[in-house]
Design an enzyme around this catalytic site. Structure first.
Site, short mmCIF file in Angstrom:
data_model
loop_
_atom_site.label_atom_id
_atom_site.label_comp_id
_atom_site.label_asym_id
_atom_site.label_seq_id
_atom_site.Cartn_x
_atom_site.Cartn_y
_atom_site.Cartn_z
N HIS A 358 -32.31 74.11 44.89
CA HIS A 358 -32.80 73.57 43.61
C HIS A 358 -34.01 74.45 43.26
O HIS A 358 -34.75 74.68 43.85
CB HIS A 358 -33.41 72.19 44.06
CG HIS A 358 -33.81 71.56 42.67
ND1 HIS A 358 -33.17 70.78 41.77
CD2 HIS A 358 -35.12 71.51 42.16
CE1 HIS A 358 -33.74 70.45 41.10
NE2 HIS A 358 -34.97 70.83 41.06
N ALA A 359 -33.97 74.76 41.80
CA ALA A 359 -34.93 75.80 41.53
C ALA A 359 -36.41 75.42 41.67
O ALA A 359 -36.64 74.30 41.33
CB ALA A 359 -34.70 76.08 40.09
N HIS A 388 -38.39 77.92 32.39
CA HIS A 388 -39.16 76.71 32.97
C HIS A 388 -39.97 77.24 34.32
O HIS A 388 -41.17 77.01 34.49
CB HIS A 388 -37.95 75.78 33.35
CG HIS A 388 -38.55 74.58 34.05
ND1 HIS A 388 -39.13 73.37 33.58
CD2 HIS A 388 -38.87 74.20 35.69
CE1 HIS A 388 -39.64 72.41 34.44
NE2 HIS A 388 -39.57 73.06 35.44
N GLU A 389 -39.49 77.55 35.12
CA GLU A 389 -39.75 78.48 36.61
C GLU A 389 -41.14 79.18 36.35
O GLU A 389 -42.06 79.22 36.94
CB GLU A 389 -38.72 78.94 37.47
CG GLU A 389 -37.78 77.77 37.91
CD GLU A 389 -38.14 76.54 38.22
OE1 GLU A 389 -39.28 76.28 38.77
OE2 GLU A 389 -37.43 75.52 38.20
N HIS A 392 -44.30 77.76 35.31
CA HIS A 392 -45.06 77.43 36.57
C HIS A 392 -45.85 78.58 37.04
O HIS A 392 -47.02 78.50 37.33
CB HIS A 392 -44.21 76.93 37.68
CG HIS A 392 -43.53 75.55 37.26
ND1 HIS A 392 -44.28 74.49 37.22
CD2 HIS A 392 -42.34 75.28 37.53
CE1 HIS A 392 -43.49 73.30 37.23
NE2 HIS A 392 -42.14 73.72 37.26
N GLU A 416 -44.80 71.11 34.11
CA GLU A 416 -43.29 71.04 33.86
C GLU A 416 -43.00 71.55 32.49
O GLU A 416 -41.93 71.82 32.35
CB GLU A 416 -42.68 69.98 34.30
CG GLU A 416 -42.87 69.23 35.75
CD GLU A 416 -42.26 70.23 36.67
OE1 GLU A 416 -41.31 71.04 36.29
OE2 GLU A 416 -43.06 70.28 37.71
N HIS A 516 -35.32 65.59 44.03
CA HIS A 516 -36.49 65.10 44.14
C HIS A 516 -36.94 63.81 45.04
O HIS A 516 -38.00 63.72 45.22
CB HIS A 516 -37.08 64.84 42.54
CG HIS A 516 -36.99 65.90 41.89
ND1 HIS A 516 -35.77 66.49 41.37
CD2 HIS A 516 -37.83 66.87 41.48
CE1 HIS A 516 -36.04 67.48 40.56
NE2 HIS A 516 -37.01 67.71 40.46
N TYR A 526 -41.59 64.78 34.78
CA TYR A 526 -40.54 65.44 33.90
C TYR A 526 -40.27 64.88 32.81
O TYR A 526 -39.96 65.34 31.59
CB TYR A 526 -38.95 65.70 34.71
CG TYR A 526 -39.42 66.49 35.89
CD1 TYR A 526 -39.53 67.68 35.38
CD2 TYR A 526 -39.33 65.95 36.83
CE1 TYR A 526 -39.76 68.50 36.76
CE2 TYR A 526 -39.61 66.73 38.15
CZ TYR A 526 -39.40 68.21 38.12
OH TYR A 526 -39.46 68.94 39.28
#
Ligand code: ASP
Ligand code: SER
Ligand code: ZN
Length: 619
Positions: A358-359, A388-389, A392, A416, A516, A526
């Protein structure tokens, strides 16, 4: 918690305040004694020293825990699980202890910065263990084992000896297969990974709740909802308010997709006006529906393109995909990622071992040791997830110079939302600019583009909302272990209009099949992020002076917008999130109108289609 305090005297470091505990999620209780057991009122100076020391210790323990978790999630074995459990136990025990002891200073009004740190210290633990070494060890062991079990999760189809599919393979199958029987088998096969987690999950809830109660919260859910600079009960209402604004849009999309799937899979499988079976939406969890786009009668414009195909034809590799993401941030004026990012990240699924696929994005030393961990597939969905990553990582780096307790997201939805905001700028115009496509589809193609976006963003909203609605009910005891699965499916049906493809029972534990839940990552973030990213994008496009429809706006290469974004990111959590939001958007409230306006033309189109095709709305 994190409220505006009612100050009744105004000296810089120490003064009395009232009303804090009563307005927060925490029940008022007597201040804990000083470390030496005395009850003498603490001074502001003491508070400052104490908080500074706690901050430093938690920082050091955090780095150790994060290294241990990195290794565990990259090489899942009995030993690494144990190592991670130990490091996280030490961190969790320390942060719970500090959270408790910080209440000693409740009677003091501290200088604003110090006051905020105290507050963050009180909230530093997301899942507190009770004050008992045995329980602390047990909780840490359960948390690491649930995370590891998810990472090891596989579906081994009956009759296909030796062939097992991990989450990446099951995701791919569910995205691409159009055979309902095969989809059903995969769905059932993957969901089976949840059942063995059930007992441990229930025990984890007991332990966390005991810890939360010691801190003065009714349960872990109240603690989680206390992280939003407003009273926890207001936060739940705030989410409902936002959802109510967007529900009509979701209902229109749901009706359209159900009708279109019915055309494909037939009346037997799809009711005209009931919930959609969860295995037919192109996603294991039916949370995003972009993979069934090709089953819809979207008005495809001339010169439309398929980004997955383009990336594959160009033989783009995982690293190349990440480079595209980095390049976007750099175009906004952010510094390129450090070499260690490229050396230490995990981009592809290793053949020889179990990893958590999971990323995720990591900030291992809270300085420059940024990484992502992801089993990248060469396809459009992953192209977006990479943005998305990286969001962060660039956020983490922007607030790196803040004191440790302020190194965090304004609220967790912000973290997020950053990369997703950038991904909203991955428009056809942008893809042309960077040479991935040659011609931009005509403006008449907006409905097609918006439909693709909605299948991902709008479809997700009720799922984003319900995962924690379920956990809040579980944490509060409203839902007992004997009803875990029943409650889960009630919420899935109520909010998403989704039903399981086969009958489920309490022998199953379907929430466990979603990362999660076993990894214990809160999920409301999210839902918030889906709303915030459109709000951010609207503000950034305005800052960049780009007018016209928001779906056509790309801030690529715009340093003014980049600077504005960086300014907010660099605040970390040093101020209540409302101020961070204001710094970027001029608004102090989360606002669903940016999302609703973005999709307004699609909403009109969907309503027309539903009417013309006689698709009923609702379930
Ligand atoms: N960290 C991301 C999510 O859980 C990864 C993903 O989008 O798959 O938000
Ligand atoms: N990354 C989150 C998830 O995978 C939200 O999209 O569930
Ligand atoms: Zn994320």
């Amino acid at each position: 918690m994190r409220l505006i305090r009612v100050v009744i005297c105004g000296i810089a470091l120490t003064c009395l305040l009232v009303g804090e505990a009563a307005k927060s999620g925490r029940a008022p209780h007597a201040n804990p004694p000083n470390r030496d057991g005395s009850k003498a009122a603490p001074t502001g100076e003491e508070a400052e020293k104490y908080i500074e020391n706690a901050e430093k210790e938690l920082f050091d323990l955090g780095v150790k825990a994060s290294r241990a978790s990195w290794v565990q999630e990259n090489f899942i074995t009995e030993d690494t699980e144990k190592i991670a459990a130990d490091a996280n136990e030490v961190l969790n025990t320390a942060s719970t202890k500090y959270a408790k002891e910080a209440h000693r200073f409740d009677g003091l009004t501290l200088a604003p910065e110090l006051g905020r740190k105290r507050l963050l210290l009180e909230l530093a633990t997301g899942f507190p263990a009770p004050d008992d070494p045995k329980a602390q060890k047990e909780l840490a062991g359960i948390l690491a084992s649930l995370d590891g079990d998810y990472g090891k999760g596989k579906w081994c189809p009956e009759g296909e000896k030796g062939k097992c599919l991990d989450v990446t393979a099951v995701e791919k199958l569910m995205a691409e297969s159009r055979d309902p029987d095969e989809l059903k088998r995969a769905w059932v096969g993957w969901h089976a990974i949840g059942a063995p987690m059930r007992q441990r999950y229930a025990r984890m809830v007991e332990l966390g709740n005991a810890g939360a109660r010691e801190l003065g919260y009714a349960d872990v859910g109240v603690l989680w909802r206390s992280n939003y600079d407003m009273p926890p009960e207001d936060f739940a209402k705030e989410e409902d308010r936002l959802w109510e604004q967007l529900k009509p849009l979701y209902l229109s999309l749901h009706a359209y997709v159900r009708g279109q799937l019915r055309k494909k899979y037939g009346k037997e499988l799809l009711p005209a006006d009931g919930p959609i079976p969860a295995h037919l939406l192109g996603n294991i969890w039916a949370q995003e529906w972009n993979n069934v786009y090709s089953l819809t009668d979207s008005p495809m414009p001339p010169r439309s393109y398929d980004l997955t195909k383009i990336l594959q034809e160009r033989k783009t590799d995982a690293r190349g995909m990440v480079k595209y993401g980095e390049n976007f941030f750099v175009s906004l004026g952010f510094a390129p990622l450090p070499q260690t990012f490229w050396d230490r990240s995990l981009f592809t699924k290793p053949e020889d071992r179990d990893v958590v696929c999971h990323a995720s994005a990591w900030d291992v030393d809270s300085k420059e040791d940024l990484r992502i961990k992801m089993c990248i597939q060469i396809r459009e969905e992953d192209f977006r997830t990479i943005h998305h990553e990286l969001g962060h990582n660039f956020y983490q780096r922007a607030y790196m110079d803040q004191p440790p307790l302020f190194q965090g997201s304004a609220n967790d939805g912000f973290h997020e939302a950053v990369g997703d905001t950038i991904a909203l700028s991955v428009t056809p115009e942008y893809l042309k600019k960077i040479g991935l496509i040659e011609t931009v589809p005509a403006a008449s193609g907006d409905i097609d583009y918006l439909l693709q976006q909605a299948l991902e963003k709008v479809a997700f909203l009720p799922f984003g909302l319900l995962v924690d609605k379920w956990r809040w009910e579980v944490f509060s005891g409203q839902v007992k272990p004997e009803n875990y699965n029943k409650a889960w499916w009630e919420l899935r049906r109520k909010y998403q209009g989704i039903a399981p493809p086969v009958a489920r029972s309490e022998g199953d534990f379907d929430p466990g099949a979603k990362y999660h839940v076993p990894a214990n990552v809160p999920y409301a973030r999210y839902f918030l992020a889906r709303i915030l990213q459109f709000q951010f994008q609207r503000a950034l496009c305005k800052e960049a002076g780009i007018t016209g429809p928001l779906d056509r706006c790309s801030i690529y290469g715009n340093k003014t917008a980049g600077e504005r974004l960086h300014q907010m990111l660099s605040m970390g959590q040093s101020r209540p999130w409302q101020e961070a939001l204001e710094a970027l958007t001029g608004q102090k409230q989360m606002d669903a109108t940016a999302l609703a306006d973005y999709f307004a033309p699609l909403k009109a189109w969907l309503d027309e289609q539903n009417k013309a095709k006689g698709y009923p709305v609702g379930w």
